[in-house]
Design a protein around this motif. Structure first.
Motif, PDB file in Angstrom:
ATOM      1  N   LEU A  73     -20.225  13.973  35.016  1.00  0.00           N
ATOM      2  CA  LEU A  73     -20.417  13.679  34.191  1.00  0.00           C
ATOM      3  C   LEU A  73     -19.706  11.695  34.660  1.00  0.00           C
ATOM      4  O   LEU A  73     -18.675  11.438  34.788  1.00  0.00           O
ATOM      5  CB  LEU A  73     -19.404  13.424  32.885  1.00  0.00           C
ATOM      6  CG  LEU A  73     -19.907  14.997  32.476  1.00  0.00           C
ATOM      7  CD1 LEU A  73     -18.285  15.815  31.997  1.00  0.00           C
ATOM      8  CD2 LEU A  73     -19.916  14.644  30.816  1.00  0.00           C
ATOM      9  N   GLU A  74     -20.971  10.609  34.470  1.00  0.00           N
ATOM     10  CA  GLU A  74     -20.690   8.896  34.899  1.00  0.00           C
ATOM     11  C   GLU A  74     -20.311   8.595  33.989  1.00  0.00           C
ATOM     12  O   GLU A  74     -21.037   8.769  32.396  1.00  0.00           O
ATOM     13  CB  GLU A  74     -21.104   8.812  35.545  1.00  0.00           C
ATOM     14  CG  GLU A  74     -21.953   9.828  36.762  1.00  0.00           C
ATOM     15  CD  GLU A  74     -23.421   8.536  37.370  1.00  0.00           C
ATOM     16  OE1 GLU A  74     -23.154   8.254  37.125  1.00  0.00           O
ATOM     17  OE2 GLU A  74     -23.383   9.197  38.406  1.00  0.00           O
ATOM     18  N   GLY A  75     -19.955   8.350  33.007  1.00  0.00           N
ATOM     19  CA  GLY A  75     -19.167   7.225  32.052  1.00  0.00           C
ATOM     20  C   GLY A  75     -18.492   5.943  31.407  1.00  0.00           C
ATOM     21  O   GLY A  75     -17.392   5.528  32.514  1.00  0.00           O
ATOM     22  N   LYS A  76     -17.809   5.617  29.943  1.00  0.00           N
ATOM     23  CA  LYS A  76     -16.936   4.902  30.213  1.00  0.00           C
ATOM     24  C   LYS A  76     -15.908   5.040  28.918  1.00  0.00           C
ATOM     25  O   LYS A  76     -15.705   5.913  28.292  1.00  0.00           O
ATOM     26  CB  LYS A  76     -18.213   3.395  29.370  1.00  0.00           C
ATOM     27  CG  LYS A  76     -18.768   3.048  29.926  1.00  0.00           C
ATOM     28  CD  LYS A  76     -19.410   1.711  30.102  1.00  0.00           C
ATOM     29  CE  LYS A  76     -20.057   0.878  30.537  1.00  0.00           C
ATOM     30  NZ  LYS A  76     -20.451  -0.691  30.055  1.00  0.00           N
ATOM     31  N   VAL A  77     -14.327   5.158  29.300  1.00  0.00           N
ATOM     32  CA  VAL A  77     -13.411   5.220  28.305  1.00  0.00           C
ATOM     33  C   VAL A  77     -13.345   4.192  27.773  1.00  0.00           C
ATOM     34  O   VAL A  77     -13.562   2.881  27.566  1.00  0.00           O
ATOM     35  CB  VAL A  77     -12.337   5.812  29.188  1.00  0.00           C
ATOM     36  CG1 VAL A  77     -10.424   5.345  28.902  1.00  0.00           C
ATOM     37  CG2 VAL A  77     -12.608   6.186  30.315  1.00  0.00           C
ATOM     38  N   HIS A  78     -12.698   4.717  26.585  1.00  0.00           N
ATOM     39  CA  HIS A  78     -12.444   3.841  25.179  1.00  0.00           C
ATOM     40  C   HIS A  78     -11.140   4.383  24.647  1.00  0.00           C
ATOM     41  O   HIS A  78     -11.253   5.331  24.062  1.00  0.00           O
ATOM     42  CB  HIS A  78     -13.477   3.755  24.235  1.00  0.00           C
ATOM     43  CG  HIS A  78     -14.911   3.529  24.664  1.00  0.00           C
ATOM     44  ND1 HIS A  78     -15.377   2.022  24.978  1.00  0.00           N
ATOM     45  CD2 HIS A  78     -15.993   4.352  25.839  1.00  0.00           C
ATOM     46  CE1 HIS A  78     -16.488   2.432  25.083  1.00  0.00           C
ATOM     47  NE2 HIS A  78     -16.728   3.902  25.273  1.00  0.00           N
ATOM     48  N   PHE A  79     -10.540   3.417  24.170  1.00  0.00           N
ATOM     49  CA  PHE A  79      -9.676   3.224  23.742  1.00  0.00           C
ATOM     50  C   PHE A  79      -8.978   4.153  22.332  1.00  0.00           C
ATOM     51  O   PHE A  79      -7.824   2.963  21.358  1.00  0.00           O
ATOM     52  CB  PHE A  79      -7.731   3.084  24.325  1.00  0.00           C
ATOM     53  CG  PHE A  79      -7.741   3.244  25.987  1.00  0.00           C
ATOM     54  CD1 PHE A  79      -6.748   4.159  26.362  1.00  0.00           C
ATOM     55  CD2 PHE A  79      -8.222   2.928  26.807  1.00  0.00           C
ATOM     56  CE1 PHE A  79      -6.455   4.715  27.327  1.00  0.00           C
ATOM     57  CE2 PHE A  79      -8.131   3.593  27.683  1.00  0.00           C
ATOM     58  CZ  PHE A  79      -6.982   4.165  28.561  1.00  0.00           C
ATOM     59  N   ASP A  80     -10.369   4.407  21.905  1.00  0.00           N
ATOM     60  CA  ASP A  80     -10.076   3.703  19.972  1.00  0.00           C
ATOM     61  C   ASP A  80     -10.566   5.281  19.744  1.00  0.00           C
ATOM     62  O   ASP A  80     -10.541   5.170  18.239  1.00  0.00           O
ATOM     63  CB  ASP A  80     -11.079   2.456  20.019  1.00  0.00           C
ATOM     64  CG  ASP A  80     -12.729   3.515  20.465  1.00  0.00           C
ATOM     65  OD1 ASP A  80     -12.901   4.498  20.637  1.00  0.00           O
ATOM     66  OD2 ASP A  80     -13.608   3.002  19.910  1.00  0.00           O
ATOM     67  N   GLY A 114     -22.517   8.696  30.321  1.00  0.00           N
ATOM     68  CA  GLY A 114     -24.092   8.348  30.123  1.00  0.00           C
ATOM     69  C   GLY A 114     -24.764   9.256  30.797  1.00  0.00           C
ATOM     70  O   GLY A 114     -25.828   9.156  30.715  1.00  0.00           O
ATOM     71  N   ARG A 115     -23.978   9.417  31.613  1.00  0.00           N
ATOM     72  CA  ARG A 115     -24.798  11.062  32.492  1.00  0.00           C
ATOM     73  C   ARG A 115     -24.186  12.162  32.811  1.00  0.00           C
ATOM     74  O   ARG A 115     -23.344  12.045  32.952  1.00  0.00           O
ATOM     75  CB  ARG A 115     -24.821  10.009  34.190  1.00  0.00           C
ATOM     76  CG  ARG A 115     -26.014  10.504  35.263  1.00  0.00           C
ATOM     77  CD  ARG A 115     -26.040  10.179  36.124  1.00  0.00           C
ATOM     78  NE  ARG A 115     -27.378   9.945  36.185  1.00  0.00           N
ATOM     79  CZ  ARG A 115     -28.211   9.397  36.982  1.00  0.00           C
ATOM     80  NH1 ARG A 115     -28.128   9.313  37.899  1.00  0.00           N
ATOM     81  NH2 ARG A 115     -29.664   9.331  36.718  1.00  0.00           N
ATOM     82  N   MET A 116     -24.980  12.714  33.001  1.00  0.00           N
ATOM     83  CA  MET A 116     -24.401  14.334  33.348  1.00  0.00           C
ATOM     84  C   MET A 116     -24.673  14.600  34.734  1.00  0.00           C
ATOM     85  O   MET A 116     -26.247  14.723  34.253  1.00  0.00           O
ATOM     86  CB  MET A 116     -24.324  15.102  32.347  1.00  0.00           C
ATOM     87  CG  MET A 116     -23.528  16.533  32.180  1.00  0.00           C
ATOM     88  SD  MET A 116     -23.253  17.369  30.812  1.00  0.00           S
ATOM     89  CE  MET A 116     -24.957  17.851  30.074  1.00  0.00           C
TER      90      MET A 116
END
Length: 151
Positions: A73-80, A114-116
């Protein structure tokens, strides 16, 4: 896609890659705490290299594998991550409870893919499926008023 998500739900550990300030990759193994669709949850020490790298660059990649099957998996991390979810993650992890005296000592992140890419090499003809998730499918960050101060 259901096979890939079903596979991820059974995983305990994943390889998790970030980049340092010089754009050099850094891979480590993280315990997968929770899955919600194409959002994965992890916990890290706020004093760790992982946390610092994700503060500088929130893009990451994760990989789970077992036997002939792997999911990348490609993506973004959020600390919320909402406080209730943080508490649930801590309370369900014997590892976190052994290493930390309180859930407040950790930083909880949600990794939104965002992509798998799903690989199954156990079949006679190997299977490779790629899924790109539309921005409309990505979960919306929780309302900041719901988040509690964990410091």
């Amino acid at each position: 896609m259901k096979k890939a998500f079903h596979f991820l739900e059974k995983q305990e550990d994943m390889a998790f890659a970030t980049c340092d300030k010089h754009h050099n990759p850094k891979v480590r193994v993280l315990e997968l705490m929770k899955t919600e669709g194409h959002t994965l949850y992890f916990a890290v020490s706020p004093l760790s290299e992982t946390y610092a790298q994700l503060q500088d660059n929130n893009r990451a990649e994760a990989l789970a594998w077992k036997g002939g099957i792997s999911v990348r998996l490609e993506g973004k991390v959020h600390f919320d991550v909402p406080d209730e979810t943080c508490r649930d993650i801590y309370n369900e992890s014997k590892l976190l409870q052994r290493l930390y005296t309180s859930y407040k000592e950790l930083a909880y992140l949600r990794f939104v893919a965002g992509r798998m890419v799903y690989y199954d090499l156990s079949e006679t003809l190997p299977i490779e499926n790629t899924y790109d998730f539309d921005k409309e499918d990505l979960p919306v960050a929780p309302d900041p008023s719901v988040l509690e101060n964990r410091k």
